[in-house]
Write a protein that holds these residues in place. Structure first.
Motif, short mmCIF file in Angstrom:
data_model
loop_
_atom_site.label_atom_id
_atom_site.label_comp_id
_atom_site.label_asym_id
_atom_site.label_seq_id
_atom_site.Cartn_x
_atom_site.Cartn_y
_atom_site.Cartn_z
N THR A 310 0.84 -1.19 0.00
CA THR A 310 0.00 0.00 0.00
C THR A 310 0.88 1.25 0.00
O THR A 310 2.06 1.20 0.35
CB THR A 310 -0.91 0.03 1.24
OG1 THR A 310 -0.09 0.17 2.42
CG2 THR A 310 -1.74 -1.23 1.34
N THR A 311 0.26 2.36 -0.36
CA THR A 311 0.99 3.62 -0.31
C THR A 311 1.37 3.98 1.12
O THR A 311 2.44 4.54 1.37
CB THR A 311 0.14 4.74 -0.93
OG1 THR A 311 -1.12 4.81 -0.27
CG2 THR A 311 -0.07 4.50 -2.42
N ASP A 312 0.50 3.65 2.08
CA ASP A 312 0.82 3.93 3.48
C ASP A 312 2.03 3.13 3.95
O ASP A 312 2.80 3.60 4.79
CB ASP A 312 -0.38 3.64 4.38
CG ASP A 312 -1.44 4.72 4.30
OD1 ASP A 312 -1.12 5.83 3.85
OD2 ASP A 312 -2.60 4.44 4.69
N VAL A 314 4.63 2.33 2.12
CA VAL A 314 5.82 3.02 1.62
C VAL A 314 6.07 4.28 2.44
O VAL A 314 7.22 4.61 2.76
CB VAL A 314 5.66 3.35 0.12
CG1 VAL A 314 6.90 4.08 -0.39
CG2 VAL A 314 5.43 2.08 -0.69
N ARG A 315 5.01 5.00 2.80
CA ARG A 315 5.18 6.18 3.63
C ARG A 315 5.80 5.81 4.98
O ARG A 315 6.71 6.49 5.47
CB ARG A 315 3.85 6.87 3.86
CG ARG A 315 3.96 8.10 4.78
CD ARG A 315 2.61 8.70 5.12
NE ARG A 315 2.03 9.40 4.01
CZ ARG A 315 2.33 10.64 3.66
NH1 ARG A 315 3.26 11.32 4.34
NH2 ARG A 315 1.74 11.21 2.64
N MET A 475 7.95 12.48 0.35
CA MET A 475 6.63 12.03 -0.08
C MET A 475 5.78 13.24 -0.44
O MET A 475 5.70 14.21 0.31
CB MET A 475 5.96 11.24 1.04
CG MET A 475 6.72 10.01 1.50
SD MET A 475 6.85 8.71 0.26
CE MET A 475 5.15 8.21 0.12
N THR A 478 0.03 10.09 -1.23
CA THR A 478 -0.15 8.64 -1.06
C THR A 478 -1.56 8.20 -1.43
O THR A 478 -1.87 7.02 -1.31
CB THR A 478 0.15 8.21 0.38
OG1 THR A 478 -0.66 8.96 1.29
CG2 THR A 478 1.61 8.40 0.72
N GLU A 479 -2.42 9.11 -1.84
CA GLU A 479 -3.77 8.73 -2.26
C GLU A 479 -4.20 9.62 -3.42
O GLU A 479 -4.06 10.84 -3.32
CB GLU A 479 -4.76 8.87 -1.10
CG GLU A 479 -4.58 7.86 0.01
CD GLU A 479 -4.79 6.42 -0.43
OE1 GLU A 479 -5.49 6.20 -1.46
OE2 GLU A 479 -4.26 5.53 0.22
N LEU A 481 -2.59 7.95 -5.66
CA LEU A 481 -1.31 7.51 -6.22
C LEU A 481 -0.19 7.70 -5.21
O LEU A 481 -0.29 8.53 -4.30
CB LEU A 481 -0.98 8.32 -7.48
CG LEU A 481 -1.97 8.20 -8.64
CD1 LEU A 481 -1.61 9.20 -9.74
CD2 LEU A 481 -2.02 6.79 -9.19
N LEU A 482 0.87 6.92 -5.36
CA LEU A 482 2.09 7.12 -4.60
C LEU A 482 3.00 8.03 -5.41
O LEU A 482 3.39 7.68 -6.54
CB LEU A 482 2.77 5.77 -4.35
CG LEU A 482 4.17 5.82 -3.72
CD1 LEU A 482 4.11 6.37 -2.30
CD2 LEU A 482 4.81 4.43 -3.72
N ASN A 498 0.91 3.69 -9.40
CA ASN A 498 -0.47 3.31 -9.09
C ASN A 498 -0.43 1.91 -8.50
O ASN A 498 -0.33 0.92 -9.24
CB ASN A 498 -1.32 3.35 -10.35
CG ASN A 498 -2.79 3.03 -10.07
OD1 ASN A 498 -3.16 2.71 -8.93
ND2 ASN A 498 -3.63 3.12 -11.09
N LEU A 499 -0.49 1.83 -7.19
CA LEU A 499 -0.44 0.53 -6.50
C LEU A 499 -1.82 -0.11 -6.41
O LEU A 499 -1.94 -1.23 -5.89
CB LEU A 499 0.12 0.70 -5.09
CG LEU A 499 1.48 1.41 -4.96
CD1 LEU A 499 1.95 1.37 -3.51
CD2 LEU A 499 2.52 0.81 -5.88
#
Length: 539
Positions: A310-312, A314-315, A475, A478-479, A481-482, A498-499
């Motif tokens: 998820t993008t989170d 990676v964050r 960053m 994260t929403e 798209l990353l 786009n995850l």
């Protein structure tokens, strides 16, 4: 025990070849078999180093090849300073090292210093009685009044973290298998012996160490019970119920790591140290183990044990390593020998080939070192291993609740039309998945659009752009798209991924031009599993 030998100081300044490096992990049992026993060996690695070099990596990390009863397939070491006959000889290792260096590749080897095999001579002596010279080289403790183990510590592989030994009339501790007794790394003699092992391999010419399970090296001397973790979360073994604050993570580990760093720094050429750190407090421990000139780097299991990308996520990884003064350097990997392959964990019904290419681009865009697991350059999915062929103790203990580790350790497919995909001339120690031969190196090498050639292209980006190797990472979104930037050495790069599962509209900001992209279909749209890397051309 005499003090560890002192190596000769290097005459050249240390070069940080490792900062931002791409390191290729080889699991030796599964890479290539040259002697026809169905098990990979050192000569097999040497024979295929040209393939590894063709990827454009900076170094190889070789999982344990030391003498071992193989209860945990090499992570139960019976002799730290030799090669198990199943893998070859010290001369074979020397030849491997020379060939790798000729190809411009560094060589990093595992050091398993938290525990040994129960067949190691140190433990064989230690268990004889309570007064011999090695009596205090392992963690021993008396039973409780009722005969129970000294505390409630659990082992990673299931069951109590203690085993009774009738010869000493005591329990010995093991964080993993009973055949992997815990070293007493508080003991100065043990520390000296481990540093002497490091000297042995550094003097032989290796370029660095990956320190296995380093946060388990020293526990609480009072042997206090671990408290329970709050309810919730996935639990497949007793180990998962505890907050492991007493059998790992001791601050007393830090002075020993400083000694390890002093040892590696005394050699020329910039020797590299990276800690493997798993557990509930991995972020804190990785920072401590690498702060203020201790180990160079550390990696944990943030991605390896994540069921979804998820993008989170990676964050979270980015925020763990903000680049503060005195901070160490991160390392990242999506797959390794301890976790199911990422393309199978994260596909969620999507195309695994597209996912594999996007993951490689994302990996090379992260700030830190990146580890590429053998077969990842081919996009191999997690192999299906039938129960009757399982050999991994963790897989057997937790079946069928987890995918296990065997499916990530099956043989490398080299030649699609050869018996056993060119890995061996006989049935391998783990079976070849029926999907893997069609993904073999020879097939992909000849196909311009293959995952193998995509890997070569994407790893070349890392070499060509200093901002990817050592630049900052910020960053931006994260929403849905990353989106993040990488900046360094006069260049600014923008990465967007786009995850998710749905297409997203996106256009490049003014001044940015594409450098590379994966899985794009049309301008202005990022399909699921698409990624782009762009460069700022205007101030």
């Amino acid at each position: 025990m005499t003090s560890s030998p002192t190596p000769s100081p290097g005459s050249e300044p240390h070069r940080e070849w490792w900062r931002g490096a791409v390191i290729y992990q080889i699991y030796p049992r599964s890479f290539a078999d040259t002697n026809g026993d169905g098990i990979g060996d050192l000569k097999g690695i040497t024979a295929h180093l040209d393939h590894v070099a063709s990827l454009g990596v900076d170094a190889v990390w070789i999982s344990p090849f030391y003498p071992s009863p193989m209860k945990d397939f090499g992570y139960d070491v019976a002799d730290y300073c030799d090669v198990d006959p199943v893998f070859g000889t010290l001369a074979d290792f020397d030849a491997l090292l020379e060939r790798a260096h000729d190809l411009g590749q560094k060589v990093v080897v595992d050091q398993v210093w938290s525990h040994t095999s129960d067949r190691h001579p140190w433990f064989q002596a230690s268990r004889q009685d309570r007064t011999n010279p090695y009596a205090d080289w392992y963690v021993w403790a008396d039973a409780r009044a009722d005969g129970a183990p000294p505390n409630n510590w659990q082992s990673v592989f299931g069951g109590p973290g203690w085993t009774w030994d009738a010869r000493r009339g005591q329990y010995y501790q093991h964080n993993f298998l009973p055949e992997q007794p815990q070293l007493n790394a508080r003991n100065p003699a043990v520390q000296e012996a481990l540093l002497a092992v490091g000297w042995f391999w550094l003097d032989r010419g290796v370029d660095g160490f990956r320190l296995d399970a380093v946060n388990f090296m020293i526990g609480d001397p009072a042997l206090r019970d671990n408290p329970p973790l709050p309810t919730g979360g996935k639990r497949t073994r007793p180990f998962d119920f505890q907050d492991k604050i007493h059998n790992q993570s001791s601050p007393d580990i830090l002075p020993f790591l400083e000694r390890v760093r002093a040892l590696t720094d005394s050699y020329e050429g910039g020797r590299f140290t990276v800690a493997e750190v798993a557990g509930d407090h991995a972020a804190r421990e990785m920072k401590a183990f690498t702060a203020d000139g201790r180990l160079h780097s550390a990696y944990g299991f943030l991605y390896l044990y994540a069921e979804r990308l998820t993008t989170d996520l990676v964050r979270t990884g980015t925020e763990m390593w903000p680049g503060d003064p005195g901070e160490g350097w991160p390392s990242w990997t999506f797959s390794n020998h301890d976790a199911p392959r990422a393309v199978s964990r994260w596909a969620e019904g999507r195309d695994e080939r597209r996912l594999a290419e996007m993951l490689m681009l994302l990996l090379v865009c992260l700030r830190g070192n990146v580890f590429v697991y053998y077969g990842e350059e081919l996009g191999l999915p997690q192999a299906e291993v039938p129960f009757e062929r399982l050999v991994d103790p963790e897989a057997l203990a937790n079946w069928p609740q987890t995918l296990g580790r065997d499916g990530a350790r099956t043989p490398m497919p080299w030649i699609a039309g050869a018996p056993f995909a060119g890995f061996s001339g006989v049935e391998p120690w783990l079976p070849i998945d029926t999907r893997h031969p069609a993904m073999a190196v020879d097939v992909q090498d000849a196909a311009a659009t293959s995952m193998l050639n995509a890997t070569r292209r994407l790893l070349a980006l890392r070499r060509a752009h200093p901002a990817l190797k050592t630049g900052t990472m910020t960053m931006l979104a994260t929403e849905p798209l990353l989106v993040f930037t990488r900046r360094g050495e006069g260049e600014t790069l923008l990465a967007v991924f786009n995850l998710g599962h749905e297409p997203q509209a996106w256009s490049a900001p003014d001044g940015y031009v594409p450098i590379d992209a994966v899985n794009l279909a049309e301008a202005g749209i990022l399909p699921p599993l698409a990624g782009m890397l762009l460069r700022l051309t205007t101030p």
